[in-house]
Design an enzyme around this catalytic site. Sequence first.
Site, mmCIF file in Angstrom:
data_model
loop_
_atom_site.group_PDB
_atom_site.id
_atom_site.type_symbol
_atom_site.label_atom_id
_atom_site.label_comp_id
_atom_site.label_asym_id
_atom_site.label_seq_id
_atom_site.Cartn_x
_atom_site.Cartn_y
_atom_site.Cartn_z
ATOM 1 N N GLU A 93 0.733 -1.190 0.056
ATOM 2 C CA GLU A 93 0.147 0.121 -0.131
ATOM 3 C C GLU A 93 1.053 1.296 -0.003
ATOM 4 O O GLU A 93 0.525 2.128 0.804
ATOM 5 C CB GLU A 93 -0.995 -0.020 1.194
ATOM 6 C CG GLU A 93 -1.770 -1.270 1.083
ATOM 7 C CD GLU A 93 -2.769 -1.325 2.282
ATOM 8 O OE1 GLU A 93 -2.648 -0.580 3.395
ATOM 9 O OE2 GLU A 93 -3.887 -1.967 2.005
ATOM 10 N N ASP A 99 -8.463 -8.896 3.437
ATOM 11 C CA ASP A 99 -8.360 -7.802 4.647
ATOM 12 C C ASP A 99 -9.295 -7.895 5.566
ATOM 13 O O ASP A 99 -10.237 -7.010 5.557
ATOM 14 C CB ASP A 99 -8.219 -6.490 3.842
ATOM 15 C CG ASP A 99 -7.734 -5.503 4.750
ATOM 16 O OD1 ASP A 99 -7.043 -5.725 5.744
ATOM 17 O OD2 ASP A 99 -7.542 -4.270 4.138
ATOM 18 N N GLU A 134 -12.772 -2.612 11.332
ATOM 19 C CA GLU A 134 -12.737 -1.771 10.394
ATOM 20 C C GLU A 134 -13.727 -1.975 9.351
ATOM 21 O O GLU A 134 -14.395 -0.983 8.843
ATOM 22 C CB GLU A 134 -11.422 -2.155 9.821
ATOM 23 C CG GLU A 134 -11.095 -1.289 8.503
ATOM 24 C CD GLU A 134 -9.597 -1.571 8.058
ATOM 25 O OE1 GLU A 134 -8.779 -1.876 8.582
ATOM 26 O OE2 GLU A 134 -9.480 -0.925 6.691
#
Length: 828
Positions: free
Chosen positions: A288, A368, A396
């Site tokens: 990332e 993820d 998240e």
Amino acid sequence: MTIETGLDGWLRYAPHPAETSNSYRAISNIIVLNKSKTSPVYTAGKEVQDGLRRILGQKIEISGELSGTPSSSVIIGTVEAFSSTCGKIPEIPELKEDGFWLNTHAENDCVHILGENERGAIYGAFEYLMRLAQGNLNHVKSASNPSAPIRWVNQWDNLDGSIERGYAGPSIFFRNGEVVTDMTRVAQFARLLSSIRLNAVVVNNVNANPKLFSKTNLDGLRRIADTMRPWGVRIGISLYFDSPKKFGGLPTSDPLDPAVNDWWKDITAKVYEKVPDLVGYTIKANSEGQPGPLSYNRTLADGANMFARALKPYGDGVVMYRAFVYNHHLDESVWTNDRANAAVDYFKELDDQFEDNVIVQIKWGPIDFQVREPPSPLLANLRKTKGAIEFQVAQEYLGQQSHYVYMAPLWREILDYDMRIDDKPSVIRDIVSGERLNWSRSGYTAVLNIGSDSTWIGHHLSMSNLYAYGRLAWNPLASSVSIIQDWARLTFGLNETIIDTITKISMESWPTYEKYSGNLGIQTLCDIIYTHYGPSPGSQDGNGWGQWTRANAHSIGMDRTVATGSGNAGQYPPEIAAIYENIETTPDDLLLWFHHVPYTHRLKSGKTVIQHFYDEHYEGAAHAQTFPIEWAKLEGLIDDHRFKQTAFKLQYQAGHALVWRDSVNNFYFGKSKIPDGKNRVGNHIWRIEAEDMHLSGYKTVSVTPAEAASCGKAIVTESNTEPGTAQKELSFPTGIYDIAVNYYDHLGGRSKYEIFLNEGSIGFWTGDLQDKLGHDFSEYLDGHSATRITFRGINVQKGDILKIIGQPDGTELAPLDYVSVLPEGTID
Ligand code: GCU
């Protein structure tokens, strides 16, 4: 009833009723076998003193020496310290690192709390107190050992005090680029971690800032470590790979460059000077946008080994090298491209190339932290290199602590999964513990996002996830139900209604969230480009992030088979690969993870994929409505403060679950054009679209994505100072209704609204959720900001005029989507 803020978490030590306390024998003395104030043994003594005072009302001195024949004493120390004075206790079995022995009825009415090390002693003390706090006065005489030596958490705290994916206020560690001076919260945090036997915290974000190495911050790290050490909690830090270049002034950060290696050795020496028991380094590299060894044409092992060698002189420090390495500019037009392949592709071939103090830290799923994924195939592809599993306590992709999702059942599913390495039993908990592959050091870590909020995590119920994580890292066989029951007793009280209600909501929360977010292994259909919070199923595709669904007008799902797809199924050991390769043997809940099928494909249930989507979203959203109703049973049984805060969040969740339901269903109806067999999708008979009301000072706008608004449209005021009015004559039959208003609450202002029936006000509210909820807020009208408020039991006459007046504030133009006038019991 006293107001409780949540700050003590599960360590409230609520007083027992007199009958229970009186039935417990009096302790006359607490003997600590290490009186140094920085020793966890001493801390354990203080904690037991405090706990007995609070739970049983006993005031007990901590006294010193173990001499003569103590009686009615709680004796706390290491097994070794005890044996050297009193001789060996033959019953105590061999303990593992951090393990302990607890005997509540030892000779002369003593309690023995003896650790393999000092950390074990404090764990035993907490075990003793938490049993008492739950009213469990049974005799205990047993040893307890951890499943794995590594039981860490990773805070994603930035030096400026913000927390990546944090939903509970600013960092307790950092502010304005530096470590804070007040360590009060740090000590309280260490106490919580210690009580659930977590032994280390990595204090800064994996997207790390090299300014952590400034002199002031190194001093700050020393303060954090010194504060946590008496609780048996060690600290680690995340490193920025390019620190030699960006912070050290070197021309390169090439891991094979001797000057770079010297730089890391030197800085490591400086860190250890301040924190001599540093637990190690966590590294996110080539991920990332983060630099890493691949940026210098070196292997990931070259990078990891450079840090490993720097750590070697200082005892047991390890490098936690994250396997979360992937290309986020992947081309979706290539059918075989697949982000889920990345970890095995990168790490498998390096298996024998890592130093022995490198541990590869592997997210539990291949992508993820989604609502459902299979386990990461990398967990079955390392042999020599040790691994640790990475969970995420931070929700998240699971409602960001504005929704409640109890994750122990999800984690248990992963930990119980048998990978069948070499066709032999290879249950993930045994891989992670090191047992299956004979790893000497391995274990658990979890992304955590506690902040300065007194709830720690933003939602009282979500603290159960931190507690459960600690419990499972110690004993992965602990049951999700017994964990939540223990947690509920400790956190809210011993009343059966409390335990049953919290257990019910918790155990139903993950399946419910899965139903209204993403089904059949399609992942959480949230907006993956922006805040990862509200629904935006279209955001998954058409970008390089690789969280694709490949949904088109006819079909959906990732083809991960070897035969026709990305080959990801083939990364699992043969027995597992065979299951996922074949659509017949792939379980429905992972169907779209592994296969690309028409919307009309029939599941094992006999339903088509599209009908399953519609039904699950209706069921899940309907079930979410039961959570606030269940919770209401606790009014008066628990303190008002936590009762109300939690009631508010569960009510919010119920409203947002409907936003999820409609967004996802409208999106797939729009794509597939296949109608809902039960005629619910797009058909809302009790709904009045705001844009169909008589508007003055309001105008109609299109919402992006369209499915985030009923019929794709909403209304906003024409100016940002003057109010707008929307009104409509009601044509529903006379009766009692719940009136729900769907509106948007985004950043930029706090609009005010009032709703009237004829000229009588039935309620008013402010769009100030940003002050009450912690999730990542949006600046727009979308699936994140869409929300609902409900006014119940309203007497409506046919022909009544419903009117809403919206007062804009800043850039928030009092946006409204629709009003539902719902006969009692109707959910829509
Ligand atoms: C997710 C998350 C990022 C985080 C990353 C990681 O992608 O959204 O905020 O940095 O995981 O685990 O490194």
